[in-house]
Scaffold this active site. Structure first.
Site, PDB file in Angstrom:
ATOM      1  N   GLU A  12      43.816  45.775 104.021  1.00  0.00           N
ATOM      2  CA  GLU A  12      42.395  46.085 104.182  1.00  0.00           C
ATOM      3  C   GLU A  12      41.600  45.896 102.894  1.00  0.00           C
ATOM      4  O   GLU A  12      40.455  45.428 102.929  1.00  0.00           O
ATOM      5  CB  GLU A  12      42.248  47.527 104.668  1.00  0.00           C
ATOM      6  CG  GLU A  12      40.836  47.932 105.006  1.00  0.00           C
ATOM      7  CD  GLU A  12      40.779  49.330 105.609  1.00  0.00           C
ATOM      8  OE1 GLU A  12      39.734  49.970 105.471  1.00  0.00           O
ATOM      9  OE2 GLU A  12      41.782  49.764 106.200  1.00  0.00           O
ATOM     10  N   ASP A  13      42.207  46.217 101.733  1.00  0.00           N
ATOM     11  CA  ASP A  13      41.428  46.287 100.493  1.00  0.00           C
ATOM     12  C   ASP A  13      41.827  45.275  99.422  1.00  0.00           C
ATOM     13  O   ASP A  13      41.266  45.296  98.326  1.00  0.00           O
ATOM     14  CB  ASP A  13      41.532  47.697  99.895  1.00  0.00           C
ATOM     15  CG  ASP A  13      40.873  48.744 100.782  1.00  0.00           C
ATOM     16  OD1 ASP A  13      39.988  48.376 101.560  1.00  0.00           O
ATOM     17  OD2 ASP A  13      41.256  49.923 100.700  1.00  0.00           O
TER      18      ASP A  13
END
Length: 738
Positions: free
Chosen positions: A94-95
């Site tokens: 996600e990051d």
């Protein structure tokens, strides 16, 4: 960091404090699961350290610290190396630039499945935050069915995020706290994880109701010394009595949690001094027989409170929680609660599903008690039938919150239903067709209304009749997600069938007015117009015309070839939507509402909730009335929105100077001068008070209703906060009708 091979090297550039924290994690794993080597976890730590090396949290800490704390929470639950490795990697997809394929290749598909399961849906796939949130939860639920460790990682992640929520701005704090209270705390409860659920609820409470949290916490602390002395005294007294009767036991005392107290104050509308079960004892013994024997000793020592004895040993909750509950009163009139359970019951109550990892054979994570997961599998089945994000999130919240009642079929089978469930809920729990054709019910042999709330131990018999169909009125009282969704599906199908017929007739009438019968219009041209309106089939177009979504006259003009209509007056049938100028009910504020992509349709604020700028809103097409706009939190939305085709996107359009009427209700202590203090606050804010009403009740309390004019939600919340902080004000709530 422990010695590593060339493929398990220590990460470079990582602070020594983080490396020491990781080493503690390895020690926890080896203590809880001696047979597991942390090789996978070492590689995961190095990979995460590299991926997140430049990232910091809003609190200013290295992002890696968050991943380590999440893994420590899971290690304390006794979980395995795969889970801890997945926790260290849970934000990489996600990051960071890392991909799922890379995680699968480096750490295996099991870790990849867990990491992917807790990863949010991409931001570009959905047109609204509501839809994106719904799809993220759908994905998480499906992943949970495959591997329950997905939700355990997510709960640990949310717990640490809530512990460090102070680093975010106030709006994000409240949004995350609300989601935590509505979704994640109930999930923890469903999984039997009492400690996690309690912490999440109290943390969310501190951000959502900070004044109430502070007040209740201060009241608890002011009584803590006296409460602990009382608990110690009765603990010694009970321990002595149990020892005399030969019942082995250990006894713990506890004071009720802040959020639990708050719920009771709100539910029963009482003051803190009237919370009689503020204190509780927990008796842990060795066998079920001794649980019941201990209850006998307790009832012999103190007087039991009628209606407060609950047996969750003989009839466990769906999350497998087992315990005997009773409330008793001392000779001095002091009331307290006692919970009685075995050691195994206590582990399940505190740790829930995690007890399978900690105390059973070394499970790999998939072997979970089927009864404990039945609710999840049922919810996953229902979510496949719900395409709409609002429906899905509403169903999820309803399904996560039930307090069960247990009723019986005439054959003696036990059916578990949410509190206040009705015979209609019972009918749908038996079978969909039984629910659809339900016309009445017998409860304990007596005819009962379909909306009657069922009670524990009742025998329910459903009366059916072939050809009978569900009623929309049922949506007003059913409690189960299954019943609600099945009723909505039937109503939606029936209303769509009717709308298709109405739309076809309207289109045929308009086409005849143009002297070009609908049957002479080429099918290819009809399909082209359908696509222009975003419809996949002619039936979809007919349905939307029947609902009043589109102008029949405009559709016919698009269908006919150029020049087919010389005189526009030939198209003389009245369109199914009204011109805003024809309806005088529109007030000053309604002009700031607009339907996306449409400028010729009546739009008005629904009177049941009176939404104001800043609130999330939903539009609903009503034949002959245009678009009614409701607040997303409106109670009526749940019942109205079963026809997804009648929902429409609406938004607030900027308009300076607009004001909106809103209602605030203050529950107060009846003291002299309080009304003056409250009106002064409203006046200082520059608000116009349209109406004010006050009514006193028994017990020295009163309710004061204000109807005020505000510019948006932020101003209303600011005023409500100021009113709440006034001496003597117990609670301030937003009203609906004005």
């Amino acid at each position: 960091m422990p010695a590593t091979s060339s493929t398990e090297r220590a990460p470079t550039g990582v602070a020594q404090s983080l490396i020491r924290r990781y080493e503690e994690l390895e020690r926890k794993l080896q203590k809880n699961r001696p047979g597991e080597e942390p090789r996978l976890m070492r590689r995961a730590f190095a990979f995460a350290a590299d991926c997140h090396s430049a990232q910091k949290r809003k609190t200013g800490e290295p992002y890696l610290s968050h991943l380590l704390e999440v893994a420590h929470l899971l290690a304390d639950m006794g979980l395995d190396e795969v889970t801890l490795s997945s926790a260290l990697l849970h934000d990489t997809i996600e990051d960071t630039p890392a991909t799922l394929q890379e995680i699968n290749r480096e750490f295996g598909v099991t870790v990849g499945r867990c990491v992917d399961g807790v990863t949010k849906i991409g931001r570009l796939r959905y047109h609204s935050s509501e839809a994106r949130k719904a799809e993220t939860f759908r994905k998480m639920l499906l992943a949970m069915v495959q591997d329950i460790r997905v939700i355990l990682i997510k709960l640990a992640d949310r717990t640490h995020n809530m512990r460090t929520l102070h680093g975010l701005d106030e709006d994000r704090q409240k949004r995350i706290a609300l989601e935590t209270r509505e979704i994640f705390a109930p999930v923890a409860l469903r999984l039997g994880m009492g400690k996690v659920r309690s912490e999440l609820e109290d943390l969310a409470f501190s951000y959502l109701e900070p004044r109430a949290f502070e007040t209740i916490t201060q009241q608890i602390e002011s009584r803590r010394e006296a409460s602990e002395e009382f608990l110690s005294a009765i603990q010694r007294e009970l321990q002595e009595k149990l020892s005399q009767t030969g019942i082995p036991s250990r006894i713990e005392g506890r004071i009720k949690r802040p959020y639990s107290i708050y719920q009771k104050l709100q539910r029963q509308n009482v003051t803190f001094d009237m919370v009689y079960d503020l204190m509780a004892l927990r008796v842990v013994t060795d066998t079920k027989t001794n649980c019941y024997a201990a209850m006998g000793v307790i009832h012999g020592q103190w007087h039991p409170v009628q209606g407060r004895i609950k047996d969750f040993v003989a009839m466990p909750r769906p999350n497998l929680y087992q315990s005997l509950h009773t409330s008793v009163v001392t000779r001095e009139g002091q009331r307290f609660e006692v919970q009685i359970r075995t050691e195994e019951m206590h582990r399940m109550a505190e740790e829930g599903i995690c007890a399978h990892w900690k105390y059973k054979a070394r499970s790999q994570g998939a072997d979970v008690n089927e009864n404990q997961m039945a609710w999840l599998r049922r919810l996953v089945e229902w979510q496949r039938e719900m395409r709409d994000s609002t429906d899905f999130l509403s169903t999820l919240k309803i399904e996560l919150y039930p307090e069960e009642v247990y009723v019986f079929t005439p054959r003696g089978e036990v059916i578990s239903l949410p509190r206040d469930a009705t015979p209609v809920d019972f009918a749908y729990a038996i079978h969909t067709e039984v629910g659809h054709t339900c016309t009445g019910a017998k409860v304990d042999g007596q005819i009962a209304p379909l909306k009657r709330a069922l009670q524990n131990g009742e025998i329910v018999e459903v009366i059916t009749q072939a050809g009978s169909n569900p009623s929309q009125d049922w949506l007003g009282f059913v409690k189960t997600s299954r019943a609600r969704n099945k009723i909505k599906q039937w109503l939606n199908s029936e209303r769509r069938r009717q709308a298709v017929g109405i739309g076809r007739r309207l289109l045929e009438k308009e086409a005849r007015a143009a002297k070009v019968p609908l049957k002479k219009i080429p099918a290819k041209r009809l399909e082209e117009v359908c696509r222009e309106y975003g419809c996949s089939t002619p039936e979809d177009l007919y349905a939307r015309l029947g609902y009043g979504r589109f102008s029949v006259r405009q559709v016919v003009r698009k269908l006919l070839p150029a020049g087919a209509v010389d005189d526009p007056a030939q198209l003389r049938s009245k369109p199914p939507v009204l011109d805003p100028a024809d309806d005088k009910r529109l007030g000053e504020g309604e002009g700031t509402l607009e339907v996306r992509g449409m400028d010729d349709i009546l739009i008005y604020r629904a009177r049941c909730c009176n939404p104001i700028p800043g609130e999330d809103i939903i539009g609903y097409v009503t034949r002959g009335k245009g678009v009614g706009v409701h607040s997303s939190a409106c109670r009526n939305v749940q019942n109205l929105m079963f026809e997804a085709e009648r929902r429409i996107d609406v938004r607030w359009a900027p308009k300076a100077g607009s004001k909106y009427q809103a209602r605030l209700t203050a529950q107060v202590e009846d003291r002299q001068g309080l009304l003056k203090d409250l009106t002064s606050i409203l006046s200082n804010e520059g608000l116009n008070i349209v109406k004010a009403e006050a009514s006193a009740s028994d017990g020295g309390k009163a309710a004061i209703d204000f109807v005020v004019e505000v510019v948006d939600k932020a101003q209303l919340e600011r005023v409500a906060g100021a009113l709440s902080g006034t001496d003597g004000v117990l609670a301030v709530t937003r009203g609906s009708r004005i």
